[in-house]
Design an enzyme around this catalytic site. Structure first.
Site, PDB file in Angstrom:
ATOM      1  N   CYS A  41     -39.087   3.390 -10.144  1.00 19.98           N
ATOM      2  CA  CYS A  41     -38.682   3.246  -8.729  1.00 19.98           C
ATOM      3  C   CYS A  41     -39.323   4.298  -7.822  1.00 19.98           C
ATOM      4  CB  CYS A  41     -37.171   3.332  -8.612  1.00 19.98           C
ATOM      5  SG  CYS A  41     -36.328   2.200  -9.703  1.00 19.98           S
ATOM      6  N   ASN A  93     -31.799  -3.984  -6.272  1.00 19.82           N
ATOM      7  CA  ASN A  93     -32.775  -2.941  -6.590  1.00 19.82           C
ATOM      8  C   ASN A  93     -34.117  -3.600  -6.932  1.00 19.82           C
ATOM      9  OD1 ASN A  93     -34.324  -0.938  -7.773  1.00 19.82           O
ATOM     10  ND2 ASN A  93     -32.658  -0.105  -9.025  1.00 19.82           N
ATOM     11  N   HIS A 108     -34.456   5.100  -1.887  1.00 17.78           N
ATOM     12  CA  HIS A 108     -34.637   3.959  -2.795  1.00 17.78           C
ATOM     13  C   HIS A 108     -33.340   3.155  -2.814  1.00 17.78           C
ATOM     14  CE1 HIS A 108     -35.286   1.455  -6.158  1.00 17.78           C
ATOM     15  NE2 HIS A 108     -34.520   2.153  -6.993  1.00 17.78           N
TER      16      HIS A 108
HETATM   17  N1  ACO Z   1     -18.740  -6.851 -13.635  1.00 20.36           N
HETATM   18  C1  ACO Z   1     -17.519  -6.442 -14.050  1.00 20.36           C
HETATM   19  N2  ACO Z   1     -17.320  -5.348 -14.785  1.00 20.36           N
HETATM   20  C2  ACO Z   1     -18.398  -4.632 -15.143  1.00 20.36           C
HETATM   21  C3  ACO Z   1     -19.701  -5.003 -14.767  1.00 20.36           C
HETATM   22  C4  ACO Z   1     -19.848  -6.156 -13.980  1.00 20.36           C
HETATM   23  N3  ACO Z   1     -21.060  -6.599 -13.551  1.00 20.36           N
HETATM   24  N4  ACO Z   1     -20.573  -4.108 -15.269  1.00 20.36           N
HETATM   25  C5  ACO Z   1     -19.848  -3.181 -15.927  1.00 20.36           C
HETATM   26  N5  ACO Z   1     -18.528  -3.513 -15.861  1.00 20.36           N
HETATM   27  C6  ACO Z   1     -17.385  -2.805 -16.429  1.00 20.36           C
HETATM   28  C7  ACO Z   1     -17.778  -1.940 -17.597  1.00 20.36           C
HETATM   29  O1  ACO Z   1     -17.820  -2.717 -18.785  1.00 20.36           O
HETATM   30  C8  ACO Z   1     -16.659  -0.915 -17.600  1.00 20.36           C
HETATM   31  O2  ACO Z   1     -15.540  -1.512 -18.202  1.00 20.36           O
HETATM   32  P1  ACO Z   1     -14.611  -0.651 -19.189  1.00 20.36           P
HETATM   33  O3  ACO Z   1     -14.064   0.474 -18.331  1.00 20.36           O
HETATM   34  O4  ACO Z   1     -13.595  -1.642 -19.625  1.00 20.36           O
HETATM   35  O5  ACO Z   1     -15.513  -0.162 -20.277  1.00 20.36           O
HETATM   36  C9  ACO Z   1     -16.325  -0.748 -16.122  1.00 20.36           C
HETATM   37  O6  ACO Z   1     -16.890  -1.889 -15.463  1.00 20.36           O
HETATM   38  C10 ACO Z   1     -16.887   0.529 -15.495  1.00 20.36           C
HETATM   39  O7  ACO Z   1     -18.233   0.661 -15.905  1.00 20.36           O
HETATM   40  P2  ACO Z   1     -19.128   1.861 -15.385  1.00 20.36           P
HETATM   41  O8  ACO Z   1     -20.507   1.727 -15.939  1.00 20.36           O
HETATM   42  O9  ACO Z   1     -18.388   3.152 -15.573  1.00 20.36           O
HETATM   43  O10 ACO Z   1     -19.154   1.523 -13.814  1.00 20.36           O
HETATM   44  P3  ACO Z   1     -19.714   2.404 -12.656  1.00 20.36           P
HETATM   45  O11 ACO Z   1     -18.664   2.616 -11.647  1.00 20.36           O
HETATM   46  O12 ACO Z   1     -20.472   3.599 -13.146  1.00 20.36           O
HETATM   47  O13 ACO Z   1     -20.788   1.415 -12.003  1.00 20.36           O
HETATM   48  C11 ACO Z   1     -23.137   0.983 -12.027  1.00 20.36           C
HETATM   49  C12 ACO Z   1     -21.815   0.904 -12.795  1.00 20.36           C
HETATM   50  C13 ACO Z   1     -23.031   0.118 -10.786  1.00 20.36           C
HETATM   51  C14 ACO Z   1     -24.246   0.470 -12.913  1.00 20.36           C
HETATM   52  C15 ACO Z   1     -23.413   2.453 -11.603  1.00 20.36           C
HETATM   53  O14 ACO Z   1     -23.233   3.303 -12.709  1.00 20.36           O
HETATM   54  C16 ACO Z   1     -24.791   2.633 -11.050  1.00 20.36           C
HETATM   55  O15 ACO Z   1     -25.116   2.143  -9.994  1.00 20.36           O
HETATM   56  N6  ACO Z   1     -25.634   3.429 -11.737  1.00 20.36           N
HETATM   57  C17 ACO Z   1     -26.986   3.700 -11.275  1.00 20.36           C
HETATM   58  C18 ACO Z   1     -27.857   2.507 -11.434  1.00 20.36           C
HETATM   59  C19 ACO Z   1     -29.244   2.814 -10.942  1.00 20.36           C
HETATM   60  O16 ACO Z   1     -29.435   3.391  -9.911  1.00 20.36           O
HETATM   61  N7  ACO Z   1     -30.227   2.451 -11.684  1.00 20.36           N
HETATM   62  C20 ACO Z   1     -31.550   2.747 -11.296  1.00 20.36           C
HETATM   63  C21 ACO Z   1     -32.400   1.963 -12.132  1.00 20.36           C
HETATM   64  S1  ACO Z   1     -33.906   1.835 -11.346  1.00 20.36           S
HETATM   65  C22 ACO Z   1     -35.237   1.841 -12.392  1.00 20.36           C
HETATM   66  O17 ACO Z   1     -35.824   2.856 -12.620  1.00 20.36           O
HETATM   67  C23 ACO Z   1     -35.625   0.521 -13.023  1.00 20.36           C
END
Ligand code: ACO
Length: 329
Positions: free
Chosen positions: A112, A285, A256
């Site tokens: 990214c 994203n 980003h």
């Molecule tokens: N729908 C419903 N529930 C979900 C989903 C979904 N789509 N995805 C995860 N959950 C659940 C999980 O299973 C977990 O359940 P549990 O507590 O029973 O185990 C719960 O939701 C919380 O999961 P977390 O991962 O702790 O959720 P969080 O609040 O951290 O949000 C997210 C997750 C949105 C992915 C966040 O961590 C995030 O945005 N991280 C950064 C992502 C990012 O910027 N990535 C960059 C990649 S770019 C590149 O270089 C390609």
């Protein structure tokens, strides 16, 4: 040095995938996706539409805006984590698709952060005695081709798209250029938190890797979130300190577009919440395409004036991160 942004462009594939659509594919809800990420829709490229096609369309729109013929380009750099093929590089394929001449072509893979890496590399090559005069930099991604559509924790986050920027050096030392300052960084010790495990030389494709779904994105979400906020905020603060520019002088900040909560956290820490550009709700994203898409939307909607300072910041797999201060001319 008079290196200027002459044109910007973008291409967003037609097909829209809504949160509602995703609820029919995995166990999720519009409410979960919206509150955790801010994303409502993302665009998905057609099966016969490759990263080079998205890139070529964005490039043509940037060249049209610049009023520049593709044959006059000296350099094409494509940033992507989804090249058409491992080799040849996607930039060379784009060269032919847009009708450019036999200019220098290569890809950058910094996830990214890639478009900001490409800005810096192009600037360095243009400012060097070798003197590339006209450069096209592109961020293009068909992330739908590397998403595991059965993994609800990642498939809701990503979309396809491309953006392009045309740079030109007027050859004069007394005219102002677009580049005010930039920071690039990487920390390979965290490489495992965001990766595609198989398909490279460490784990070539096999029946076993395909059965184990190891050719798609794996991400430690919460750790990625935390590092995204600290690295982008830190790089922006360093840039502002080094240049003596204060947050109130920034016309637009373009982080980003990974997650609306990451964007809000960075904006709050930098004290510029009301001038932060956000479109993650519409596109999700799009990795290295995201900052250029924002820049083109601001440019074409007349929200940038000569002299405006634009602060960009990115974060991605590697881990890589970057910040860049641009003067709009
Ligand atoms: N729908 C419903 N529930 C979900 C989903 C979904 N789509 N995805 C995860 N959950 C659940 C999980 O299973 C977990 O359940 P549990 O507590 O029973 O185990 C719960 O939701 C919380 O999961 P977390 O991962 O702790 O959720 P969080 O609040 O951290 O949000 C997210 C997750 C949105 C992915 C966040 O961590 C995030 O945005 N991280 C950064 C992502 C990012 O910027 N990535 C960059 C990649 S770019 C590149 O270089 C390609």
């Amino acid at each position: 040095m008079g290196i200027r942004i002459r044109g910007t462009g973008r291409y967003i594939p037609e097909k829209i995938l809504t949160n509602e659509d995703l609820t029919r594919m995995v166990d999720t809800s519009d409410e979960w996706i919206t509150t955790r990420t801010g994303i409502k829709t993302r665009h998905i490229a057609a099966a016969d539409e490759f990263t080079s096609d998205l890139a070529a369309k964005a490039a043509k729109s940037a060249l049209d805006l610049a009023g520049m013929a593709p044959q006059t380009l000296d350099l094409i750099i494509v940033s992507t984590v989804t090249p058409d093929k491992v080799f040849p590089n996607t930039a060379s394929i784009v060269q032919t698709k847009i009708g450019a001449g036999k200019c220098v072509c290569f890809d950058i893979e910094a996830a990214c952060s890639g478009l900001l890496y490409a800005f810096n590399v192009a600037y360095g090559m243009m400012a060097s005695p070798i003197g590339y005069k006209r450069a096209l930099i592109i961020g293009a991604e068909k992330l739908s081709s590397i998403v595991d559509w059965t993994d609800r924790s990642t498939c809701v986050l990503f979309g396809d798209g491309a953006s392009a920027v045309v740079l030109e050096n007027d050859g004069r030392l007394d005219t102002p250029g677009f580049y005010v300052a930039g920071k690039l960084a990487a920390d390979g010790s965290c490489a495992d938190i965001l990766q595609i495990p198989a398909g490279g030389s460490s784990m070539p494709a096999s029946h076993a890797t395909i059965d184990a779904r190891m050719h798609s994105i794996r991400m430690g979400g919460p750790k990625t979130f935390q590092l995204a906020v600290t690295s982008m905020t830190g790089a922006c603060r360093e840039l502002l300190e080094e240049t003596g520019i204060t947050p109130d002088q920034i016309r637009w900040a373009i982080p980003h577009q990974a997650n609306a909560r990451i964007i809000s956290a960075v904006a709050a820490r930098l004290n510029i919440p009301e001038r932060v550009y956000v479109n993650v709700d519409r596109y999700g994203n799009t990795s290295s395409a995201s900052i250029g898409i924002c820049l083109d939307e601001l440019n074409r909607s007349g929200q940038l004036a000569s002299g405006d300072l634009v602060l960009t910041a990115a974060f991605g797999a590697g881990l890589t991160w970057a910040a860049q201060l641009i003067r709009w001319i």
